[in-house]
Design an enzyme around this catalytic site. Structure first.
Site, PDB file in Angstrom:
ATOM      1  N   ASP A   1      51.128  31.484  43.755  1.00 34.81           N
ATOM      2  CA  ASP A   1      50.715  31.811  42.384  1.00 34.81           C
ATOM      3  C   ASP A   1      51.882  31.625  41.412  1.00 34.81           C
ATOM      4  O   ASP A   1      51.755  31.047  40.340  1.00 34.81           O
ATOM      5  CB  ASP A   1      50.131  33.229  42.294  1.00 34.81           C
ATOM      6  CG  ASP A   1      50.886  34.241  43.134  1.00 34.81           C
ATOM      7  OD1 ASP A   1      51.790  33.842  43.892  1.00 34.81           O
ATOM      8  OD2 ASP A   1      50.587  35.440  43.019  1.00 34.81           O
TER       9      ASP A   1
ATOM     10  N   LYS B   1      51.587  31.552  50.453  1.00 36.13           N
ATOM     11  CA  LYS B   1      50.985  32.812  49.985  1.00 36.13           C
ATOM     12  C   LYS B   1      51.196  33.852  51.080  1.00 36.13           C
ATOM     13  O   LYS B   1      50.262  34.524  51.540  1.00 36.13           O
ATOM     14  CB  LYS B   1      49.496  32.554  49.682  1.00 36.13           C
ATOM     15  CG  LYS B   1      48.791  33.672  48.967  1.00 36.13           C
ATOM     16  CD  LYS B   1      49.281  33.922  47.563  1.00 36.13           C
ATOM     17  CE  LYS B   1      48.589  35.142  46.975  1.00 36.13           C
ATOM     18  NZ  LYS B   1      49.283  35.714  45.817  1.00 36.13           N
TER      19      LYS B   1
END
Ligand code: NAP
Length: 422
Positions: free
Chosen positions: A288, A234
């Site tokens: 994600d 991330k």
């Protein structure tokens, strides 16, 4: 052994690799004896039920394939509730020493004691034994109910960093002395404004531990002839931890594996760039986006290397894609030691009821057999699981989703499986 079986075994050896290959072995390079001693933590809750089932199957598989020439000597070591009741300790030094001495252990699930003593036994075990890689191969077994339309396209091995990130466990409760001290330091020394009533968590991620994990994942892909390693992170938000994990991952790929790897982004901007078949492709994906990708295009991913928390979420989500945690095996490995374990918890409501699904622990045992360099025994276990399920014999968790099957107890599932080992 028939031709089909030989072909499958060769494919399996290619897929799973040779335990004597480049990947560090449980015995730190020593020869594995024909009667290795393996430490066993039976586990809490459903642990005794699923361990009894797994032991029956693993012993029968070794005897089916190797006759009297090979045999596992199981030695029980205590951890969890059983250890606490008998010794007053949740995880003793002696247990850790036995596992270290023998290099290989298998374990059932352990209750996390709430509000007393040790924070998490599993985390403690992994950290104290230096088991820095949590390895979860995720593949679909035909017939097992899945929310995916094409679960057979999922064939992914997750390498999750096991010692840092949230596993380092650096946290302070809101308004505690620790939280107040850190907040004061941030405000006064670092000019960072943090609400005074905040709880604080610190997420350390080091270059050394990140490189070690990614290197192991790449070596695994090379040994097993897998096409790609994806660095999941991330890094758009957490640039100096998650972003650095990606940077260090590419760095170690180039430094240690040079000619054996290519970087996806160097191969042009096409959606599916033409990539050399004889090299491992190194790519990266945001965490994600990775969750979308494993649902929409799982066949594009082979090995995923990721920090601790991402890996925690991803491996359970992937397990659900192929039928749930009751079906997913796992191993925690360091350079000198390996602990194979069921990936689910103690499922307390099924404790002692002979009802739980033992497949996760049995498949973890199959991973252990491969690790010992006994892939033929691992293969018969995998095949017998497939046959038992294909014959409509399943435990309660699967039976409630599969019309027309016969629900069997945990122990009976193991017995029926043993009948199908040949
Ligand atoms: P859990 O024990 O995994 O159980 C949650 C649910 O998953 C069960 O109620 C059951 O679902 C299903 N399930 C899990 N394993 C199954 C199996 N082998 N066969 C059939 N169904 C199975 O998760 P939890 O309730 O969150 O955790 C309970 C305890 O386990 C906690 O103390 C936790 O800390 C510990 N834990 C240990 C480990 C480990 O040792 N590695 C991992 C996770 C959790 P249904 O109710 O729908 O039938």
């Amino acid at each position: 052994m028939g031709t089909d079986r030989n072909a499958t075994l060769t494919a399996m050896k290619r897929r799973q690799g040779d335990a004597h290959g480049k990947t560090p072995t449980a015995d730190g390079g020593r020869r594995i004896p024909d009667t290795p001693v393996i430490a066993v933590i039976e586990g809490d809750g459903i642990g005794p039920d699923i361990w009894a089932a797994a032991r029956l199957v693993l012993d029968a598989a070794v005897s089916t394939v190797y006759g009297d020439s090979r045999r596992i000597q199981w030695v029980e070591v205590l951890a969890g509730e059983k250890a606490y009741k008998e010794t007053g300790e949740w995880l003793s030094k002696e247990t850790l020493e036995v596992i270290r001495d023998h290099g290989v252990a298998i374990k059932g699930p352990l209750t996390t004691p709430v509000g007393k003593g040790i924070r998490s036994l599993n985390v403690a075990l992994r950290r104290r034994l230096g088991l820095y890689a949590c390895i979860r191969p995720i593949r679909h077994i035909p017939g097992v109910p899945s929310p995916m339309r094409h679960p057979e396209r999922v064939n992914i091995v997750v390498f999750r960093e096991n010692t840092e990130d949230v596993y380092a466990g650096i946290e302070w409760e809101a308004k505690s002395r620790g939280a107040r001290t850190v907040i004061a330091f941030l405000r006064d020394t670092m000019s960072v404004d943090v609400d005074r009533d905040s709880a604080i968590g610190i997420k350390p991620m080091s270059r050394g531990a990140s490189r070690r994990l990614v290197a192991r994942a790449i070596q695994y892909a090379l040994d097993h002839h897998l096409a790609s390693v994806t660095l999941m992170h991330k890094g758009n938000i957490m640039k100096y931890t998650e972003g650095a994990f990606m940077k260090w991952g590419y760095e170690v790929a180039q430094e240690l594996f040079g000619d054996d790897v290519v970087v996806e982004s160097d191969q042009g901007a096409a959606d599916e760039p033409k990539l050399p078949a004889d090299k491992v492709i190194i790519k990266d994906r945001m965490a994600d986006m990775m969750f979308q990708q494993v649902l929409l295009r799982p066949e594009s991913y082979h090995v995923i290397a990721t920090p601790n928390l991402n890996g925690d979420y991803l491996s359970d989500a992937l397990a659900a894609q192929v039928g749930g945690l009751g079906m997913a095996p796992g191993a925690n490995m360091g350079d000198n030691c390996a602990v194979f374990e069921a990936t689910h918890g103690t499922a307390p409501k099924y404790a002692g009821k002979d009802k739980a699904n033992p497949v996760s622990l049995i498949l973890s045992g199959a991973m252990m057999l491969e690790h010992l360099g006994w892939p033929e025994a691992a293969l018969v276990v995998e095949q017998a699981i497939q046959k038992t399920i294909a014959d409509g014999l399943v435990t309660h968790d699967l039976a409630r989703q599969m019309p027309g099957v016969r629900e069997v107890k945990c122990s009976e599932f193991a017995e029926r499986l043993v009948e199908r080992l040949r």
